[in-house]
Design a protein around this motif. Structure first.
Motif, PDB file in Angstrom:
ATOM      1  N   LEU A   1       0.808  -1.224   0.000  1.00  0.00           N
ATOM      2  CA  LEU A   1       0.000   0.000   0.000  1.00  0.00           C
ATOM      3  C   LEU A   1       0.841   1.273   0.000  1.00  0.00           C
ATOM      4  O   LEU A   1       0.284   2.372   0.110  1.00  0.00           O
ATOM      5  CB  LEU A   1      -0.915   0.011   1.234  1.00  0.00           C
ATOM      6  N   THR A   2       2.150   1.157  -0.149  1.00  0.00           N
ATOM      7  CA  THR A   2       3.024   2.325  -0.057  1.00  0.00           C
ATOM      8  C   THR A   2       2.612   3.419  -1.032  1.00  0.00           C
ATOM      9  O   THR A   2       2.444   4.584  -0.640  1.00  0.00           O
ATOM     10  CB  THR A   2       4.502   1.932  -0.285  1.00  0.00           C
ATOM     11  N   ASP A   3       2.434   3.081  -2.312  1.00  0.00           N
ATOM     12  CA  ASP A   3       2.065   4.096  -3.311  1.00  0.00           C
ATOM     13  C   ASP A   3       0.741   4.758  -2.952  1.00  0.00           C
ATOM     14  O   ASP A   3       0.606   5.978  -3.040  1.00  0.00           O
ATOM     15  CB  ASP A   3       1.982   3.484  -4.709  1.00  0.00           C
ATOM     16  N   TRP A   4      -0.230   3.961  -2.550  1.00  0.00           N
ATOM     17  CA  TRP A   4      -1.547   4.505  -2.204  1.00  0.00           C
ATOM     18  C   TRP A   4      -1.449   5.450  -1.010  1.00  0.00           C
ATOM     19  O   TRP A   4      -2.039   6.535  -1.016  1.00  0.00           O
ATOM     20  CB  TRP A   4      -2.522   3.366  -1.909  1.00  0.00           C
ATOM     21  N   ILE A   5      -0.709   5.057   0.010  1.00  0.00           N
ATOM     22  CA  ILE A   5      -0.545   5.906   1.199  1.00  0.00           C
ATOM     23  C   ILE A   5       0.155   7.206   0.828  1.00  0.00           C
ATOM     24  O   ILE A   5      -0.238   8.291   1.272  1.00  0.00           O
ATOM     25  CB  ILE A   5       0.221   5.145   2.309  1.00  0.00           C
ATOM     26  N   GLU A   6       1.192   7.117   0.001  1.00  0.00           N
ATOM     27  CA  GLU A   6       1.909   8.320  -0.411  1.00  0.00           C
ATOM     28  C   GLU A   6       1.027   9.250  -1.238  1.00  0.00           C
ATOM     29  O   GLU A   6       1.113  10.474  -1.112  1.00  0.00           O
ATOM     30  CB  GLU A   6       3.193   7.949  -1.163  1.00  0.00           C
ATOM     31  N   GLN A   7       0.148   8.679  -2.037  1.00  0.00           N
ATOM     32  CA  GLN A   7      -0.809   9.517  -2.784  1.00  0.00           C
ATOM     33  C   GLN A   7      -1.767  10.212  -1.824  1.00  0.00           C
ATOM     34  O   GLN A   7      -2.093  11.382  -2.007  1.00  0.00           O
ATOM     35  CB  GLN A   7      -1.592   8.672  -3.795  1.00  0.00           C
ATOM     36  N   GLN A   8      -2.230   9.495  -0.814  1.00  0.00           N
ATOM     37  CA  GLN A   8      -3.167  10.070   0.152  1.00  0.00           C
ATOM     38  C   GLN A   8      -2.515  11.166   0.988  1.00  0.00           C
ATOM     39  O   GLN A   8      -3.135  12.184   1.294  1.00  0.00           O
ATOM     40  CB  GLN A   8      -3.731   8.990   1.082  1.00  0.00           C
TER      41      GLN A   8
END
Length: 124
Positions: free
Chosen positions: A90-97
């Protein structure tokens, strides 16, 4: 301290379980009779600092130690048991958020494991 570091690291990485410091101590004590628990804690702290292993802290239960590879866990709220849970990263998703880079994350999903559920007489 470094004298036991490799043995501790190998045990954490190759045992297939999420051991506590005391469990690590008891297993290594058989082959290293002069080992003391404080040495195990010192080495675990150093290995964690070096990111060769990771510490998993659970409220109300002893810390456990695991491989540093990114993966998530199911945590039994009754016995404190840990089960690896392979989920997508989920790293990319968290960084987008957050609109900011993150260093990492540790996802722990709380549940009651099948053994504890059976002992409670509860269905899955």
């Amino acid at each position: 301290m470094a004298r036991y570091q490799q043995s501790i690291e190998e045990l954490v990485l190759n045992n297939g379980r999420h051991l506590t410091a005391e469990q690590i101590y008891l297993r290594l004590k058989e082959s290293h009779p002069s080992l003391v628990l404080a040495t195990v804690y010192n080495n675990l702290n150093e290995l964690t600092r070096q990111r060769k292993i990771r510490r998993i802290s659970l409220e109300g239960f002893p810390d456990r130690y695991d491989a540093p590879t990114r993966h998530d866990h199911l945590v039994c709220t009754v016995c404190g048991g840990l089960t690896d849970l392979p989920l997508p990263d989920l790293t990319d998703w968290i960084e987008q958020q957050t609109k900011s880079p993150i260093e990492g994350y540790d996802l722990k999903i709380h549940w009651v494991c099948p053994m504890c559920r059976a002992a409670q007489g509860t269905k899955t």
